[in-house]
Design a protein around this motif. Structure first.
Motif, PDB file in Angstrom:
ATOM      1  N   LYS A  76       0.829  -1.199   0.000  1.00  0.00           N
ATOM      2  CA  LYS A  76       0.000   0.000   0.000  1.00  0.00           C
ATOM      3  C   LYS A  76       0.869   1.256   0.000  1.00  0.00           C
ATOM      4  O   LYS A  76       0.652   2.177  -0.784  1.00  0.00           O
ATOM      5  CB  LYS A  76      -0.910  -0.040   1.235  1.00  0.00           C
ATOM      6  N   GLU A  80       1.504   4.361  -2.918  1.00  0.00           N
ATOM      7  CA  GLU A  80       1.426   5.820  -2.740  1.00  0.00           C
ATOM      8  C   GLU A  80       2.646   6.499  -3.384  1.00  0.00           C
ATOM      9  O   GLU A  80       2.516   7.562  -3.995  1.00  0.00           O
ATOM     10  CB  GLU A  80       1.322   6.210  -1.261  1.00  0.00           C
ATOM     11  N   ASP A 134      -8.343   6.965   2.727  1.00  0.00           N
ATOM     12  CA  ASP A 134      -8.366   6.538   1.322  1.00  0.00           C
ATOM     13  C   ASP A 134      -9.789   6.595   0.776  1.00  0.00           C
ATOM     14  O   ASP A 134      -9.994   6.877  -0.397  1.00  0.00           O
ATOM     15  CB  ASP A 134      -7.756   5.139   1.172  1.00  0.00           C
ATOM     16  N   GLU A 163      -6.498   2.984  -5.062  1.00  0.00           N
ATOM     17  CA  GLU A 163      -7.111   3.524  -3.833  1.00  0.00           C
ATOM     18  C   GLU A 163      -8.246   2.621  -3.359  1.00  0.00           C
ATOM     19  O   GLU A 163      -8.490   2.496  -2.159  1.00  0.00           O
ATOM     20  CB  GLU A 163      -7.644   4.942  -4.044  1.00  0.00           C
ATOM     21  N   HIS A 166      -6.804   0.065  -1.356  1.00  0.00           N
ATOM     22  CA  HIS A 166      -6.397   0.599  -0.056  1.00  0.00           C
ATOM     23  C   HIS A 166      -7.595   0.683   0.897  1.00  0.00           C
ATOM     24  O   HIS A 166      -7.491   0.367   2.073  1.00  0.00           O
ATOM     25  CB  HIS A 166      -5.800   2.005  -0.204  1.00  0.00           C
TER      26      HIS A 166
HETATM   27 FE   LIG Z   1      -4.122   5.329  -0.932  1.00  0.00          FE
END
Ligand SMILES: [Fe+2]
Ligand SMILES: [Fe+2]
Length: 317
Positions: A76, A80, A134, A163, A166
């Protein structure tokens, strides 16, 4: 005559018609200086948020409770970094210089999302950030897949897919903790209590005080106002909180059948202003950490530049 060689008023008209027809503005197109500046500011702020956003959760990688959780969190946080890189590339298509943007971030001239100035105190924060932070980012970013600037809109399509992973990993972590011991459930609730209001602030100031919204909507850079997106997030999140079995720390939160939306309490805008202006709990730490990473990485940038120059010399020969 190709659009690039048209006289100025025709270029302006061509730009406006492209926007009106819901077509994309591409890097080769003429665009007004205001649009270019707004777009660079918006993309840079977004890129900085992705990069700074690695810090609060990165804090827990070494202390994840299992190998599975560590692998998920690592993936994760790495995503980013990738988001930050696509976005800096998108800003470069507008003539921005990446090194300059980094300089503006570490000297405090450009901002990033206020949410990343809050500390991550427990492992439940990893779950709550995935679910709420998120989740709020998705609400903000899904409409940006139709933003008028092509490279930004296309970057956003891939970013939104990641996302969504996430958000689900966060919610799944919280579901697991809520099925655990009373202490784990308390840890989740305590974390939700800390992150709920800052998550609502992620949508930015109320519409009446948002200086850029009107122009950004006219240029179809933004498709919805801050308040519309905030409401959408609240409506989406309340049933998820019920399903999880946590309460949201707002006594005024209730369904309004007449509006067909949840009503919610007043956001503490003085806290938002404090955090945005650099006085949040972790602002100084976040920027100092980024600055140190930039300084420590100087030899890597130099080596990469030397290697590129050597290869360029060889192919020229
Ligand atoms: Fe994210
Ligand atoms: Fe991201």
């Amino acid at each position: 005559m190709s659009p690039a060689t048209l006289p100025q008023p025709d270029l302006q008209r061509h730009f406006e018609r492209t926007i009106e027809r819901d077509q994309r503005i591409e890097p080769r197109d003429w665009l007004p200086e205001g649009y270019r500046k707004t777009m660079i500011r918006m993309i840079a702020q977004h890129a900085h948020s992705e990069i700074i956003g690695m810090q609060p959760e990165g804090n827990w990688i070494t202390r994840a409770p299992s190998l599975r959780r560590k692998a998920i969190l690592l993936a994760k946080v790495q995503d980013e970094a990738g988001h930050g890189l696509y976005l800096y590339s998108a800003a470069e298509t507008l003539g921005a210089d990446r090194a300059e943007l980094t300089e503006k971030l570490i000297s405090g001239k450009q901002k990033y999302s206020s949410i990343f100035n809050y500390p991550t105190l427990t492992f439940a924060d990893v779950g709550v950030i995935g679910w709420l932070v998120d989740g709020a980012a998705i609400c903000n970013q899904v409409p940006l897949c139709r933003s008028s600037y092509g490279p930004y809109a296309r970057a956003m399509i891939r970013i939104c897919k990641e996302e969504s992973f996430h958000q689900r990993q966060g919610y799944e972590l919280l579901l697991t903790m809520m099925r655990g011991t009373p202490r784990q459930r308390d840890m989740v609730q305590e974390s939700v209590d800390r992150w709920w209001w800052p998550s609502l602030m992620m949508f930015g100031p109320p519409d009446a005080e948002s200086p850029h919204t009107e122009q950004s909507m006219a240029w179809k850079i933004k498709r919805h106002t801050n308040d519309e997106l905030r409401q959408r997030f609240v409506d989406m999140t309340v049933p998820q909180a019920e399903m999880l079995g946590v309460s949201l720390p707002d006594p005024d939160l209730k369904w309004n059948a007449k509006r067909g939306h949840y009503d919610f309490g007043e956001i503490d805008w003085s806290e938002f202003k404090q955090v945005v202006s650099g006085n949040g709990p972790c602002n100084a730490q976040r920027v100092a950490h980024r600055r140190a990473a930039h300084t420590d990485g100087a030899w890597v940038r130099e080596a990469a530049a030397a290697y590129a120059a050597k290869r360029a010399g060889r192919s020229a020969a």
